[in-house]
Design an enzyme around this catalytic site. Structure first.
Site, short mmCIF file in Angstrom:
data_model
loop_
_atom_site.label_atom_id
_atom_site.label_comp_id
_atom_site.label_asym_id
_atom_site.label_seq_id
_atom_site.Cartn_x
_atom_site.Cartn_y
_atom_site.Cartn_z
N ARG A 143 0.84 -1.20 0.00
CA ARG A 143 0.00 0.00 0.00
C ARG A 143 0.86 1.24 0.00
O ARG A 143 1.99 1.23 0.44
CB ARG A 143 -0.90 0.03 1.25
CG ARG A 143 -2.04 -0.97 1.19
CD ARG A 143 -2.89 -0.88 2.45
NE ARG A 143 -3.45 0.45 2.61
CZ ARG A 143 -3.11 1.30 3.59
NH1 ARG A 143 -2.21 0.97 4.48
NH2 ARG A 143 -3.68 2.48 3.68
N LYS A 208 2.61 -8.12 11.88
CA LYS A 208 2.04 -8.17 10.52
C LYS A 208 2.27 -9.54 9.88
O LYS A 208 3.39 -10.00 9.72
CB LYS A 208 2.63 -7.06 9.66
CG LYS A 208 1.96 -6.98 8.28
CD LYS A 208 2.03 -5.61 7.68
CE LYS A 208 1.49 -5.62 6.26
NZ LYS A 208 1.28 -4.31 5.70
N ARG A 346 1.00 4.64 18.99
CA ARG A 346 1.95 5.45 19.76
C ARG A 346 2.20 4.78 21.09
O ARG A 346 1.31 4.13 21.65
CB ARG A 346 1.37 6.85 20.01
CG ARG A 346 1.27 7.66 18.71
CD ARG A 346 0.76 9.06 19.02
NE ARG A 346 -0.56 9.04 19.62
CZ ARG A 346 -0.90 9.70 20.72
NH1 ARG A 346 -0.03 10.41 21.36
NH2 ARG A 346 -2.14 9.66 21.17
#
Ligand code: BTN
Length: 351
Positions: A143, A208, A346
């Site tokens: 992406r 991932k 974060r």
């Protein structure tokens, strides 16, 4: 070499079309696909070439990122290797209900990008799909213009096209639907701790596992055809895992995540099967039938995140998705909606 099956007369067995000449790299790879050790000498004998030719081919496989092990006095092996990709095996493993929707299955050894190739072809008839898989992508695309790294033998680079009868109203949410479908297929294959990271990341244990890249074939009129690309990590070697980590992404693979059987042909068939069934559901009812599953798998919900999208960058707490698939971000100024973008988690601020 290319193996293809095309749908012929109903009930007829698809016939593989095989070109005679294969690059030596691919032939060595095919010998090693059993996961056993093969000495350089045995490979040279089996393939009718010199040992130095085998050595060169092994070097090329390593350069491509194949997780090859070389052990003195034993030879080479692809640990955790999975059977070679084969179009007829993918087609045979497809769930019966979707087989009639697949017009073509093709496996390539190497090409630039499976998505780019399908985008360059004419639309398949409405309600049907062409499937293209490659062992090696020389320009695999992620992406937002990123490169997609995938070692031969240790990954799945899959694209399939789909022509909608009518342009769906919620086409922008298709990536979420595909994410849910891929997760359903992987859960059925024993993969644990699955999750989704908005918009299109597939996770296992928070890392991932794969990604989805959806592209619309550019045509001003006529039916909408999408090319859906799915990259899955099956068995990443240390090198590719390191190269991915250097891009700031913590990756994992299906083997680490509990996959029961590492047969990539079966994995592809299961994923495509769920996705084609899902596409038909999406065509009828939009995002609605998928939204609860997506929310249950949402890995970002309640986390402090930064979102960068076309509307700029914002920080806040991820609050899931709305009925149209937009990410909701609770910021100091109120809740903001993002329809596209990149999200990073974060670190928690401790007080
Ligand atoms: C992402 O960035 O997470 C999406 C990755 C999509 C990669 C797949 S691999 C098969 C297909 N061909 C490509 O060039 N990209 C997609």
């Amino acid at each position: 070499m290319t193996t293809r099956t095309r749908r012929g007369t109903p009930g007829a067995r698809p016939r593989p079309v095989t070109r005679a000449v294969q690059p030596l790299t691919r032939r060595v790879f095919a010998q090693l696909a059993d996961g056993e050790f093969h000495s350089g000498e045995a490979l040279a004998r089996a393939l009718g070439v010199s040992r130095s030719a085998v050595w060169k081919a092994v070097g090329s496989l390593k350069a491509l990122g194949a997780p090859l092990e070389a052990v003195r006095n034993r030879g080479y092996r692809l640990p955790g290797a999975t059977a070679a990709l084969a179009a007829d095996r993918i087609r045979d493993a497809l769930p019966r209900a979707v087989r009639s929707h697949v017009s073509h299955v093709e496996v390539e050894w190497t090409l630039d990008s499976t998505n780019s190739r399908l985008l360059a072809r004419p639309n398949p008839p409405a309600g049907t799909s062409e499937i293209l898989v490659a062992e090696v992508q020389t320009s695999g695309r992620g992406r937002r213009g990123r490169q997609w790294l995938a070692p031969p033998g240790g990954s799945i680079c899959l694209s399939f096209s789909w022509t909608f009868r009518e342009v769906p109203q919620e086409l922008g949410a298709l990536g979420l639907v595909i994410g849910v479908c891929a997760l359903r297929a992987l859960a059925g294959l024993g993969v644990a701790q699955l999750g989704l990271k908005w918009p299109n990341d597939l996770l296992a244990g928070g890392r991932k596992l794969g990604g989805v890249l959806i592209e619309l074939r550019a045509e001003s009129a006529g039916p909408a055809c999408v090319v859906i690309g799915i990259g899955l990590n099956v068995a990443l070697g240390a090198e590719v895992r390191g190269a991915i980590a250097a891009t700031g992404i913590a990756a994992t693979d299906l083997i680490c995540a509990g996959l029961r059987s590492p047969d990539r042909n079966a994995i592809i068939a299961a994923v495509v099967g769920e996705c084609l069934a899902g596409l038909q559901g999406f065509e009828r009812e939009g995002l609605k039938p998928f939204i609860e599953h997506w929310r249950a798998a949402d890995a970002l919900a309640g986390k402090p995140v930064a979102v960068s999208g076309a509307q700029g960058t914002a920080q806040g707490i991820a609050r899931g998705i709305d009925l149209h698939g937009a990410l909701l971000l609770e910021t100091r100024e109120g809740v903001r909606r993002f329809i596209s973008g990149d999200v990073s988690v974060r670190p928690e601020v401790t007080r």
